[in-house]
Design an enzyme around this catalytic site. Structure first.
Site, PDB file in Angstrom:
ATOM      1  N   ASP A 296      -4.596   2.746 -34.170  1.00 26.83           N
ATOM      2  CA  ASP A 296      -3.325   3.514 -34.436  1.00 26.83           C
ATOM      3  C   ASP A 296      -2.667   2.351 -35.327  1.00 26.83           C
ATOM      4  O   ASP A 296      -2.670   1.172 -35.135  1.00 26.83           O
ATOM      5  CB  ASP A 296      -2.399   3.232 -33.007  1.00 26.83           C
ATOM      6  CG  ASP A 296      -1.038   4.090 -32.982  1.00 26.83           C
ATOM      7  OD1 ASP A 296      -1.094   5.044 -33.939  1.00 26.83           O
ATOM      8  OD2 ASP A 296      -0.380   3.878 -32.361  1.00 26.83           O
ATOM      9  N   HIS A 297      -2.011   3.070 -36.450  1.00 25.80           N
ATOM     10  CA  HIS A 297      -1.303   2.173 -37.542  1.00 25.80           C
ATOM     11  C   HIS A 297      -2.135   1.142 -37.983  1.00 25.80           C
ATOM     12  O   HIS A 297      -1.263   0.101 -38.205  1.00 25.80           O
ATOM     13  CB  HIS A 297       0.144   2.003 -36.854  1.00 25.80           C
ATOM     14  CG  HIS A 297       0.975   2.839 -36.286  1.00 25.80           C
ATOM     15  ND1 HIS A 297       1.541   3.841 -37.488  1.00 25.80           N
ATOM     16  CD2 HIS A 297       1.317   3.445 -35.366  1.00 25.80           C
ATOM     17  CE1 HIS A 297       2.403   4.542 -36.715  1.00 25.80           C
ATOM     18  NE2 HIS A 297       2.288   4.631 -35.494  1.00 25.80           N
TER      19      HIS A 297
ATOM     20  N   ASP B  90      -2.570   3.749 -41.735  1.00 24.14           N
ATOM     21  CA  ASP B  90      -1.042   4.252 -41.998  1.00 24.14           C
ATOM     22  C   ASP B  90      -0.639   3.907 -43.424  1.00 24.14           C
ATOM     23  O   ASP B  90      -0.001   2.922 -43.533  1.00 24.14           O
ATOM     24  CB  ASP B  90      -0.286   3.876 -41.049  1.00 24.14           C
ATOM     25  CG  ASP B  90       1.405   4.482 -41.044  1.00 24.14           C
ATOM     26  OD1 ASP B  90       1.289   5.205 -42.170  1.00 24.14           O
ATOM     27  OD2 ASP B  90       2.072   4.184 -40.379  1.00 24.14           O
TER      28      ASP B  90
ATOM     29  N   GLY C 142       9.710   4.587 -30.336  1.00 22.65           N
ATOM     30  CA  GLY C 142      10.697   4.101 -29.644  1.00 22.65           C
ATOM     31  C   GLY C 142      11.843   4.833 -29.025  1.00 22.65           C
ATOM     32  O   GLY C 142      11.893   6.127 -29.092  1.00 22.65           O
TER      33      GLY C 142
ATOM     34  N   GLY D 278       5.572   9.036 -31.615  1.00 19.76           N
ATOM     35  CA  GLY D 278       7.038   9.054 -31.132  1.00 19.76           C
ATOM     36  C   GLY D 278       7.003   9.939 -29.937  1.00 19.76           C
ATOM     37  O   GLY D 278       8.111  10.656 -30.055  1.00 19.76           O
TER      38      GLY D 278
ATOM     39  N   ASN E  40       1.282  10.731 -29.340  1.00 21.44           N
ATOM     40  CA  ASN E  40       1.314   9.405 -28.960  1.00 21.44           C
ATOM     41  C   ASN E  40       2.352   8.913 -28.135  1.00 21.44           C
ATOM     42  O   ASN E  40       3.493   9.190 -28.229  1.00 21.44           O
ATOM     43  CB  ASN E  40       1.351   8.484 -30.393  1.00 21.44           C
ATOM     44  CG  ASN E  40       0.463   8.798 -31.125  1.00 21.44           C
ATOM     45  OD1 ASN E  40      -0.634   9.446 -30.811  1.00 21.44           O
ATOM     46  ND2 ASN E  40       0.260   7.884 -32.251  1.00 21.44           N
TER      47      ASN E  40
ATOM     48  N   THR F   7       6.109   3.779 -25.650  1.00 21.23           N
ATOM     49  CA  THR F   7       7.267   2.942 -25.118  1.00 21.23           C
ATOM     50  C   THR F   7       7.464   3.420 -23.729  1.00 21.23           C
ATOM     51  O   THR F   7       7.847   2.805 -22.533  1.00 21.23           O
ATOM     52  CB  THR F   7       8.468   3.740 -25.594  1.00 21.23           C
ATOM     53  OG1 THR F   7       8.417   3.098 -27.067  1.00 21.23           O
ATOM     54  CG2 THR F   7       9.806   3.009 -25.331  1.00 21.23           C
TER      55      THR F   7
END
Ligand code: 13P
Length: 280
Positions: A83-84, A105, A180, A208, A229, A232
């Site tokens: 991821d990222h 990303d 977040g 997010g 995804n 948080t």
């Protein structure tokens, strides 16, 4: 049980009118909680980590070994995804460690540079029979503000050309979610999602997911989102369980603090899996 390509699992979920949860991994306890939830729900699942997260665990190879261990222990269908990632080196080290999907990303760059980097990552993934994810538009953090501003939202007219040029196997879209906590009321541009879904033939990803209202997530799934995804929300569940254990459990046996935390991750993950199957 071998790990599956992420796009194959997403396509299968979509055929059942569902999306898969992709849950962030930062240690062996939360990997175990995610695996337990997938087994309890009899569901496929995506384990994913950023370079920061897998390096906490000792490296991409350490995460891959831990994930494979729990996938076998709980006998679940799963993919392991970068991821990222922000460099080609991240992509290479994850593929070398047996990840079955990678995201480079490059969404902060303008279209042509995003295309060039995403195409390179997608080609490396394809050589390893892994899938790839790229992001068009940019999903920022809640504190950044402006999740719905034109400058960050995915432009539907660009999506098909982006997929054609990069040959990515999955596409992450910016339609108003944030990484977040949200500042203000979450609003999703489902109209844009509908147009993007109509123009591309690869499964779509929503970053997010935490804190996004359930009805909006389920509408997005109906319109084409096949992977959501979550970081948080499971991290909050983990930390709250540890806080709750303080004062009740003895610090001279530290492992006991983490038992409720693993269960809390499993419970929150199971809730999300059911939500993404549109069962709740
Ligand atoms: P959340 O922390 O908002 O769930 O976002 C996670 C994410 O998109 C990871 O890529």
């Amino acid at each position: 049980m071998p790990l599956y390509r992420m796009d194959d699992l997403m396509i299968a979920a979509r055929k059942n009118g569902a999306a898969l949860g992709a849950f962030e991994c930062w240690d062996s306890l939360n990997v175990r909680g995610i695996a337990m939830a997938a087994a309890r729900c009899n569901s496929a699942v995506i384990f994913q980590a950023t370079p920061l997260e897998y390096n906490l665990m000792g490296g991409a190879d350490a995460l891959a070994d831990i994930v494979k261990f729990y996938v076998n222990k709980y006998n679940i269908a799963a993919a392991l995804h970068l991821d990222h990632g922000s460099t080609i080196e991240h992509v290479k080290e994850c593929l070398a460690s047996g990840f079955t999907s990678v995201m480079l990303d490059a969404s902060v760059y303008e279209f042509d540079k995003n295309v060039a980097l995403s195409r390179e990552a997608a080609a490396l993934a394809a050589e390893c029979n892994a899938s790839s994810e790229a992001e068009l538009g940019h999903v920022g953090g809640g504190g950044d503000g402006g999740a719905n501003s034109e400058s960050v939202l995915t432009v539907p007219e660009e999506a098909a050309e982006f997929v054609r040029q990069t040959k990515v196997s999955t596409l992450a879209v910016a339609i108003g979610t944030v990484h977040g906590d949200y500042v203000g009321k979450p609003e999703l541009r489902l109209d844009r999602l509908e147009k993007i879904a109509a123009s591309v033939d690869v499964p779509l990803v929503l970053h997010g997911g935490s804190g996004t209202p359930k009805d909006l997530l389920q509408k997005a799934i109906k319109l084409g989102i096949a992977k959501i995804n979550i970081c948080t929300d499971i991290n909050k569940a983990f930390l709250a369980a540890i806080d709750g254990a303080k004062g009740k459990l003895t610090p001279s046996v530290p492992g006991t603090f983490y038992i409720p935390a693993v269960e809390a991750v499993a419970d929150k993950t199971a809730e999300m899996i059911k939500l993404f199957r549109c069962e709740i």
